[in-house]
Design a protein around this motif. Structure first.
Motif, mmCIF file in Angstrom:
data_model
loop_
_atom_site.group_PDB
_atom_site.id
_atom_site.type_symbol
_atom_site.label_atom_id
_atom_site.label_comp_id
_atom_site.label_asym_id
_atom_site.label_seq_id
_atom_site.Cartn_x
_atom_site.Cartn_y
_atom_site.Cartn_z
ATOM 1 N N LEU A 161 30.544 9.888 32.662
ATOM 2 C CA LEU A 161 30.154 8.857 33.636
ATOM 3 C C LEU A 161 31.181 8.732 34.750
ATOM 4 N N ASN A 207 28.463 9.638 28.656
ATOM 5 C CA ASN A 207 28.059 10.752 29.509
ATOM 6 C C ASN A 207 26.721 10.435 30.144
ATOM 7 N N GLU A 208 26.403 11.251 31.169
ATOM 8 C CA GLU A 208 25.085 11.147 31.786
ATOM 9 C C GLU A 208 24.652 12.528 32.220
ATOM 10 N N VAL A 209 23.376 12.670 32.533
ATOM 11 C CA VAL A 209 22.847 13.961 32.964
ATOM 12 C C VAL A 209 22.780 13.944 34.473
ATOM 13 N N VAL A 210 23.444 14.957 35.091
ATOM 14 C CA VAL A 210 23.413 15.101 36.546
ATOM 15 C C VAL A 210 23.050 16.554 36.837
ATOM 16 N N ASP A 211 21.978 16.801 37.596
ATOM 17 C CA ASP A 211 21.504 18.138 37.964
ATOM 18 C C ASP A 211 21.349 19.025 36.735
ATOM 19 N N LYS A 235 22.886 18.883 33.904
ATOM 20 C CA LYS A 235 24.099 19.079 33.119
ATOM 21 C C LYS A 235 24.600 17.732 32.612
ATOM 22 N N ILE A 236 25.250 17.752 31.417
ATOM 23 C CA ILE A 236 25.849 16.536 30.867
ATOM 24 C C ILE A 236 27.254 16.436 31.421
ATOM 25 N N VAL A 237 27.533 15.286 32.087
ATOM 26 C CA VAL A 237 28.859 15.064 32.688
ATOM 27 C C VAL A 237 29.332 13.671 32.299
ATOM 28 N N SER A 241 30.721 11.303 37.637
ATOM 29 C CA SER A 241 29.587 11.117 38.543
ATOM 30 C C SER A 241 29.763 9.943 39.482
ATOM 31 N N GLU A 242 30.601 8.987 39.112
ATOM 32 C CA GLU A 242 30.818 7.801 39.943
ATOM 33 C C GLU A 242 31.719 8.100 41.113
#
Length: 168
Positions: free
Chosen positions: A163, A153-157, A159-161, A166-167
């Motif tokens: 990977l 996962n990664e943090v975007v804005d 929030k945890i989403v 987000s790609e």
């Protein structure tokens, strides 16, 4: 009698004179022929001398040509031997190249195995390290929810989403 002897002497002189004239008439053309033959002989001698000189020149030229041919033949033989040596060297190098190519192929395969192993170890280390970080975070902050945390996962804005999301 003296008159008769005189007449006979004159007649004989006349006959001898005519015979002499006839001989002279035969001698003159023969002398002309002799002169012509002498001139022809001189011309023949000059031509013979010229031909002899030409023969000498041709023999010298032939000798030079034969020497040059011998030199070229020797050089050709030397170059043929050199070519054979170089061909043998090329064959040796081709064998060495094939050996090195085989060695490189083997090394590339070994490198691939090592690279995959290192990638697995790095991934395992990363996952293990991430798990340890989560344990330490939960220990330092009791009651914190780390169940949604993952190395995928990664943090975007804020929030945890995942990977993958987000790609896209």
């Amino acid at each position: 009698m003296a008159q008769k002897a005189k007449e006979e002497a004159n007649k004989r002189l006349h006959d001898v004179s005519q015979a002499n004239d006839e001989v002279l008439n035969q001698v003159v053309p023969l002398r002309v022929k002799i002169i012509d033959l002498e001139e022809a002989a001189k011309t023949s001698e000059a031509q013979q001398k010229k031909l002899e000189n030409q023969c000498i020149d041709r023999e010298q030229t032939l000798g030079k040509t034969e020497a040059a041919l011998e030199g070229k033949t020797s050089e050709c033989s030397r170059r043929a031997a050199e070519n054979a040596t170089l061909q043998a060297k090329v064959q040796e190098l081709m064998v060495a190249l094939a050996s090195k190519e085989q060695e490189m192929t083997t090394q590339a395969a070994n490198f691939k195995v090592v690279e995959e192993k290192l990638n697995e170890e790095a991934a395992t280390g990363f996952v293990d390290g991430f798990a340890e970080a989560l344990v330490q975070t939960a220990c330092a902050n009791p009651g914190i929810d780390v169940s949604g945390c993952s190395p995928l996962n990664e943090v975007v804005d804020g929030k945890i989403v995942p990977l993958e999301a987000s790609e896209e």
